[in-house]
Structures are given as C-alpha cells and as structure tokens.
Design an enzyme around this catalytic site. Structure first.
Site, PDB file in Angstrom:
ATOM      1  N   ARG A  47     -14.256  12.940   7.055  1.00 36.95           N
ATOM      2  CA  ARG A  47     -12.966  13.585   7.363  1.00 36.95           C
ATOM      3  C   ARG A  47     -12.534  14.510   6.237  1.00 36.95           C
ATOM      4  NH1 ARG A  47      -9.427   8.778   7.679  1.00 36.95           N
ATOM      5  NH2 ARG A  47      -7.754  10.304   7.810  1.00 36.95           N
ATOM      6  N   HIS A  61       0.853  -1.186   0.000  1.00 35.63           N
ATOM      7  CA  HIS A  61       0.000   0.000   0.000  1.00 35.63           C
ATOM      8  C   HIS A  61       0.887   1.233   0.000  1.00 35.63           C
ATOM      9  CE1 HIS A  61      -3.490   2.521   0.800  1.00 35.63           C
ATOM     10  NE2 HIS A  61      -2.652   3.230   1.535  1.00 35.63           N
ATOM     11  N   SER A  76      -7.564   3.931   9.140  1.00 38.83           N
ATOM     12  CA  SER A  76      -8.311   3.867   7.887  1.00 38.83           C
ATOM     13  C   SER A  76      -7.607   2.916   6.913  1.00 38.83           C
ATOM     14  CB  SER A  76      -8.401   5.284   7.308  1.00 38.83           C
ATOM     15  OG  SER A  76      -8.779   5.269   5.967  1.00 38.83           O
ATOM     16  N   LYS A  79      -8.663  -1.538   6.170  1.00 44.79           N
ATOM     17  CA  LYS A  79      -8.958  -2.120   4.854  1.00 44.79           C
ATOM     18  C   LYS A  79      -7.968  -3.235   4.520  1.00 44.79           C
ATOM     19  CE  LYS A  79      -9.070   2.110   3.447  1.00 44.79           C
ATOM     20  NZ  LYS A  79      -9.195   3.459   2.912  1.00 44.79           N
TER      21      LYS A  79
HETATM   22  N1  URA Z   1      -5.826   6.677   2.527  1.00 38.96           N
HETATM   23  C1  URA Z   1      -6.795   6.066   3.228  1.00 38.96           C
HETATM   24  O1  URA Z   1      -7.276   5.012   2.827  1.00 38.96           O
HETATM   25  N2  URA Z   1      -7.214   6.624   4.369  1.00 38.96           N
HETATM   26  C2  URA Z   1      -6.705   7.776   4.858  1.00 38.96           C
HETATM   27  O2  URA Z   1      -7.117   8.219   5.903  1.00 38.96           O
HETATM   28  C3  URA Z   1      -5.693   8.408   4.126  1.00 38.96           C
HETATM   29  C4  URA Z   1      -5.266   7.829   2.965  1.00 38.96           C
END
Ligand code: URA
Length: 434
Positions: free
Chosen positions: A176, A90, A191, A195
């Site tokens: 946000r 990521h 966040s 995921k």
């Molecule tokens: N990418 C994300 O998935 N969440 C965030 O808060 C910032 C970047």
C-alpha cells in the site's frame, strides 16, 4: 494459519467484483488474504484490489472479515494467564507524540498490565522504538517469554512486534505504501486492528489524530476511521474506545528521539508541558476504565507527581537492559530560529515541524535507514504564547549540519506571529467515540 480449507477463486474475478462495487463474500476474502500471504496472488493483483477498495469502499461485514483473515494469517498472543487485566493504546501517529512513554508505566502503577507492541518511524511521524533506542543499552526485541515475564513483574512492556503477528498486514502495508493506497479507511482500520486483536489485549484505547500532522487531515474522515476501528474491536471482544485528538500543532515542546525521551522523563518527574500531561492522563483514565478500574483523573495525576510512575518507568527500562542513569545523546550542532517580530504565536504547523525534524536526521526515508538519536526540534513557544522580536522560537538539532538549510527552509515558514491572539485556543481532545 487458517485451519479451514478454502475454496479456490480467481484473483481477477475478485478484483472485478470490487471494481464493479459488489460486496465480497467471506470465502473470497479469506482466500485472497491467504493466497496473497502465500505468494499465490501477485503484488500487482493485490495492488489493483486495494485500489478498488480505496475507490469503492467496503461494508462493515467485509471489513470485519478482512481483519479476521489478516489475524488468522499469523499467531495470536494470549495474556489470560497474567494476574493483571491488560490494556493497550494505539495512536494513529503524530508529531511530537511521545505519549506511550509516560503512559505505559503510569497505567501499570494501578495494576493494569500494558503490552505495547510498537513500530519504528517512517516519514514525518516518529516511532516509539526509535525514541527508546536513544537510551543506552535498551533492547526492543524481546521473546514472548521475556514479554510475559516483564508484564508479570513490572506490568508494562514496550517492545517490537514479532514477525509472526498478522504477517498478511506486513506484506499488504508495504504494498500500500508504494501504490497510493494507504489512505483507504477500511484498509487502515483492518491493518491497525488486526495487529491489536492478534496481540491479545483485553481493552484498547485508540488515539485518532486529526490535523495537518496526522494521517487524517479532516475531522469527518478521522471520525469514520475511529468508528470503524471501535466497531472492529468490540466485534472481536476487545473493549475499545477512541479519543479524537488535535494534531495541527506538535504535542509538547520536543520533536525527535532523545529530545522526546527527555520530555517524557520530565512528565514522569511531575513536570513537562501541559498538553502532554493532559493527554497522558486522559488516555490513562480511559485505559484503566477499559480494564474495569474506574480511577479518577486526580488520582492518576498524583502518580505522576509522587514518583510512582517514574519508579515503574525505571523498572521497565532496566528490564530491557536500558541504563536509566546514562546521559541521553545530544546532537553535535544546534541552530536557533528567532521571532521576526513582536506579537503572539498564532500557529505552528505540525506537518512542517515533523518534516523539518525528519530532514535533520530524526526520521528515516526507507525502512532500514539509521536515525540520529539527538536530531530534532526543541520548541520554545507554542501557539497563543507572546513573543518578542529576536526571541528564540525553536532550536534545530543535528549531527550533520549540512542538513540545516533544507530543514530551516520549512521550519522558518512553519509558524506565524500576529498582532493578537487567535480567537479560539485549539482544543486538545475533540471527541470520544465508544
Ligand atoms: N498504521 C498501520 O499500522 N496501518 C495503517 O494502515 C496505517 C497506520
């Protein structure tokens, strides 16, 4: 969905607690995330809580509980039936960051499966799905069954994350975005990691970008974000490491959807700019090691030059109905920017180039806006290169020439030419955090 009945709380008490710097309890966090997902806690209450978190922070235990509550708000994928171990990457987002495209097939060459659930671009950084959609016929949305089948047969898949994965994050992130609370490290870390953990990868490599074109402009904050995410991953049983990488200048020589696909294909054909190749190889070595395969850099590089990674790429694109032999879209109009004097390109600002490319039509301002496949910027020189007055520094591409003036305004001031080379070449990989 949470299986535990959670006690009832009052959102106002939880907001006050964080406002007054108290550590939230596990029950309070579980309740507030579930109640927000269910619409019981209102947007304005969650916005106030997010701001209190941004200002007062969270302990490691609070961040971990918050992340798990978000994971529990939706489904979890399970790749344990696959015949290969899984590894994912990521990136926190940067300008010209097309690394996922050559990286996923490269790692798959070594029998490590890559389940890349990606997003679309918003703002000045591009989205992987937007890039791949410039390939004729390519399909971003796959069912879970299609994804599993492709991981089993090809070994790499890049597709859209389903709406069932961490739905609390989807709602929270949108909130946000419009309440000035994106930048809170506990909220960014939870966040991203909710995921990735819900996605079910066995190991994870984080590319945490630092510099003008990144979320984190400052190295100390980037380091804290990386440390927080690595700890969250490890606590959840995901073998996680982070590389801290430079994003002061764009990666490679192209910014924009089809332009970046073209450059990725050059890398898969054994060529391409050295920074893109070096970062792809470094991340591949980490992803393979995370999955238990200790393969040297030279062996990984060889899979780019001998066509094995290209074969995987073509299989990956074809499996999602992409036409590997169709020409990539090219923008209808181009405009060059020339060097104003002779010297050395001293700097080239990633943020300015990202925004200029976005103004040309490569990115979107709102979530459902269309993007132009051919729009973007092609760089002809990078910092440290010699330039002669009148030589092209970059070419701007768009289908809508009325966009040129605003993009030119930024692109023209994005670089500096000086009489001598900068004292220090910028390092690409700044650190490794494990
Ligand atoms: N990418 C994300 O998935 N969440 C965030 O808060 C910032 C970047």
């Amino acid at each position: 969905m949470s299986t535990q009945p959670t006690p009832q709380f009052d959102a106002v008490d939880i907001i006050r607690a964080k406002r007054d710097k108290r550590t939230l309890t596990t029950d309070e966090i579980n309740w507030v995330i579930q109640a927000y997902t269910d619409g019981v806690v209102a947007d304005y209450q969650m916005a106030a809580l997010n701001m209190a978190i941004l200002l007062n922070g969270m302990t490691r235990a609070e961040i971990s509980t918050w992340t798990h509550a978000m994971i529990e708000s939706g489904e979890r994928m399970d790749f344990s039936a696959l015949r290969f171990p899984t590894s994912d990457k990521h990136s926190t987002g940067g300008v010209g960051d097309k690394i996922t495209l050559p990286l996923a097939p490269l790692v798959a060459v070594f029998d490590v499966a890559v389940p890349q659930l990606s997003g679309r671009g918003l703002g000045h950084t591009g989205g992987t799905l937007d890039k791949l959609e410039s390939i004729r016929g390519w399909r971003a949305a796959l069912t879970n069954e299609e994804m599993m089948r492709q991981l089993d047969t090809v070994g790499a898949v890049i597709c859209q994350a389903g709406s069932g994965l961490a739905p609390a994050d989807r709602k929270l992130y949108a909130l946000r975005d419009v309440t000035g609370t994106v930048e809170a490290i506990p909220l960014i870390a939870s966040s991203i990691m909710s995921k990735k953990i819900a996605e079910g990868t066995g190991s994870l490599v984080l590319d945490v970008k630092v510099g003008s074109g990144a979320f984190m402009k400052d190295e100390a904050n980037a380091r804290e974000l990386a440390r927080t995410m690595v700890d969250l991953g490890k606590d959840a049983g995901v073998n996680t490491v982070a590389l801290l990488t430079n994003m002061n200048t764009p990666l490679g020589l192209t910014v924009g959807n089809a332009l970046e696909v073209r450059e990725s294909i050059e890398v898969l054909a054994g060529g391409g700019p050295s920074d893109v190749v070096d970062l792809t190889v470094a991340l591949a070595v980490e992803m393979l090691a995370g999955a238990g395969k200790h393969i040297g850099e030279d062996e990984v590089r060889a899979a780019l030059s001998d066509g094995r990674a290209m074969d995987k790429w073509r299989a990956m694109i074809a499996a999602q109905d992409g036409d590997n032999d169709a020409p990539l879209p090219v923008a209808q109009e181009q405009q060059q920017i020339l060097a104003p004097e002779t010297g050395v390109l001293a700097s080239l600002d990633a943020y300015d180039i990202g925004v200029a490319s976005w103004r040309l039509g490569a990115g979107r301002a709102r979530k459902d806006d269309p993007v132009q496949a051919g729009a973007g910027i092609e760089l002809h020189v990078k910092p440290g290169d010699h330039v002669t007055q009148g030589q092209p520094v970059m070419t701007l591409h768009t289908d809508t020439p009325e966009r040129f003036p605003r993009a030119l305004e930024l692109a023209q001031s994005s670089f500096e030419v000086s009489a001598q080379a900068p004292a220090h070449a910028q390092q690409l990989i700044l650190d490794r955090i494990s």
